[in-house]
Design an enzyme around this catalytic site. Structure first.
Site, PDB file in Angstrom:
ATOM      1  N   ARG A  53      -1.943  42.744  -5.064  1.00 14.23           N
ATOM      2  CA  ARG A  53      -1.098  42.615  -3.872  1.00 14.23           C
ATOM      3  C   ARG A  53       0.375  42.753  -4.240  1.00 14.23           C
ATOM      4  O   ARG A  53       1.167  43.344  -3.495  1.00 14.23           O
ATOM      5  CB  ARG A  53      -1.362  41.293  -3.167  1.00 14.23           C
ATOM      6  CG  ARG A  53      -0.633  41.170  -1.827  1.00 14.23           C
ATOM      7  CD  ARG A  53      -1.073  39.952  -1.057  1.00 14.23           C
ATOM      8  NE  ARG A  53      -0.706  38.704  -1.731  1.00 14.23           N
ATOM      9  CZ  ARG A  53      -0.941  37.493  -1.214  1.00 14.23           C
ATOM     10  NH1 ARG A  53      -1.541  37.367  -0.043  1.00 14.23           N
ATOM     11  NH2 ARG A  53      -0.578  36.413  -1.879  1.00 14.23           N
ATOM     12  N   GLU A  66       0.408  33.474  12.581  1.00 13.91           N
ATOM     13  CA  GLU A  66       0.129  32.629  11.432  1.00 13.91           C
ATOM     14  C   GLU A  66       1.021  31.408  11.516  1.00 13.91           C
ATOM     15  O   GLU A  66       1.805  31.261  12.450  1.00 13.91           O
ATOM     16  CB  GLU A  66       0.376  33.384  10.121  1.00 13.91           C
ATOM     17  CG  GLU A  66       1.805  33.879   9.937  1.00 13.91           C
ATOM     18  CD  GLU A  66       2.019  34.656   8.653  1.00 13.91           C
ATOM     19  OE1 GLU A  66       1.035  34.915   7.930  1.00 13.91           O
ATOM     20  OE2 GLU A  66       3.171  35.015   8.371  1.00 13.91           O
ATOM     21  N   LYS A 113       4.725  41.012   0.828  1.00 10.71           N
ATOM     22  CA  LYS A 113       5.128  39.640   0.511  1.00 10.71           C
ATOM     23  C   LYS A 113       6.502  39.702  -0.149  1.00 10.71           C
ATOM     24  O   LYS A 113       6.642  39.685  -1.374  1.00 10.71           O
ATOM     25  CB  LYS A 113       4.089  38.979  -0.394  1.00 10.71           C
ATOM     26  CG  LYS A 113       4.145  37.455  -0.373  1.00 10.71           C
ATOM     27  CD  LYS A 113       2.902  36.865  -0.986  1.00 10.71           C
ATOM     28  CE  LYS A 113       2.968  35.355  -1.080  1.00 10.71           C
ATOM     29  NZ  LYS A 113       3.007  34.699   0.232  1.00 10.71           N
TER      30      LYS A 113
END
Length: 288
Positions: free
Chosen positions: A50, A182, A149
């Site tokens: 990721r 979220e 991210k």
């Protein structure tokens, strides 16, 4: 404490980056939060994959191999004599000028911290967490992909500030269509009529590593699981609600916006997920 910084281990007091680093100036960089459980780094390869995807998405070319980063992560834990820890792995764009241009930053920087973390009091993991929905909306995926991210968490921080102002420790963030995206740092799951449901990444949810583990666990324990659009109404009327995240791990929610979830106690599906998760974290990943 020893910090891994650009190929060397340095004392905490000496772990410094330049004020001209674009990670500091603009939040231009990527990171991973990773867990070490009894000498096992949970799903390290997935985290590093990721990280690579996030870096590629922002055209940040990392000069290190995955193995080099993996070895450095393991060694950081060993250097600090840790068997259980939270690991923060950060790659910044590096030093540049005061403009935005990333191509003027010739060399990225990497640092790794291994330490303890406690997002919520221990009693919240037993009795459940009371949370709220906040006005700050999650960034539209068309504007900024939630799959990246990045170091810029101001959107989440604003929501965290609002949660505190409302007397809560955590907050649900909606997207610009009014669907649940979220929490400020966690993925959201509801249990309704024997089925686990969670928002998709297209609604603004991060593709969490722990979130992925829950999909595997659901199959293992025989509970149907799927992605779908969720409104606050759906969460209010769920039988159970729980959050997942590397830092938060798995934590039950017993109240949202002043409304009790189910009977106001952590539910049986969450208990099964939690038990299975505790087993997995010791076996899936990389031994240091």
């Amino acid at each position: 404490m020893k910090i891994y910084l650009d190929g060397k281990f340095v004392d905490q007091a000496d772990a410094k980056v330049s004020v001209f680093d674009h990670g500091l100036l603009y939040g231009d960089g990527v990171f991973e939060g990773i867990r070490l459980y009894q000498g096992n780094i949970f799903r390290l390869e997935e985290h590093l994959e990721r990280l690579e995807y996030s870096a590629k998405a922002i055209l940040l070319k990392m000069p290190w191999t995955r193995k080099e980063i993996s070895d450095a992560t393991c060694e950081t834990c060993r250097q600090n004599n840790l068997a259980d820890a939270y690991i923060r792995l950060v790659v910044t764009r590096g030093v540049g000028d005061l403009g935005l241009s990333p191509w003027l930053c010739p060399k990225p920087s990497i640092f790794i911290i291994a330490d303890k973390i406690a997002l919520y009091p221990e009693e919240c993991y037993i009795k459940g967490l009371e949370i709220v929905t906040v006005p700050t909306r999650r960034l539209n995926p068309a504007a900024f992909s939630p799959a990246i991210k990045s170091l810029n968490y101001l959107n989440n921080i604003l929501a965290k500030i609002e949660a505190r102002q409302f007397g809560a420790r955590e907050a649900i963030m909606l997207n610009d269509q009014g669907y649940v995206a979220e929490c400020t740092g966690d993925n959201v799951f509801i249990v309704h009529k024997g089925e686990i449901i969670t928002p998709s990444a297209t609604q603004g949810a991060l593709k969490g590593i722990t979130r992925g583990a829950v999909f595997d666990i659901a199959k293992e324990i025989g509970v149907p699981i799927r992605e779908d659009n969720l409104t606050r109404y759906d969460v209010w009327n769920a039988n159970e609600v729980f959050l997942t995240g590397t830092a938060a791990e798995t934590i039950p929610i017993t109240k949202l916006d002043g409304r009790e979830i189910g009977d106001g106690k952590p539910g049986p599906v969450f208990a099964k997920v939690l038990a299975a998760f505790h087993k997995r974290v010791l076996t899936e990943g990389t031994r240091i």
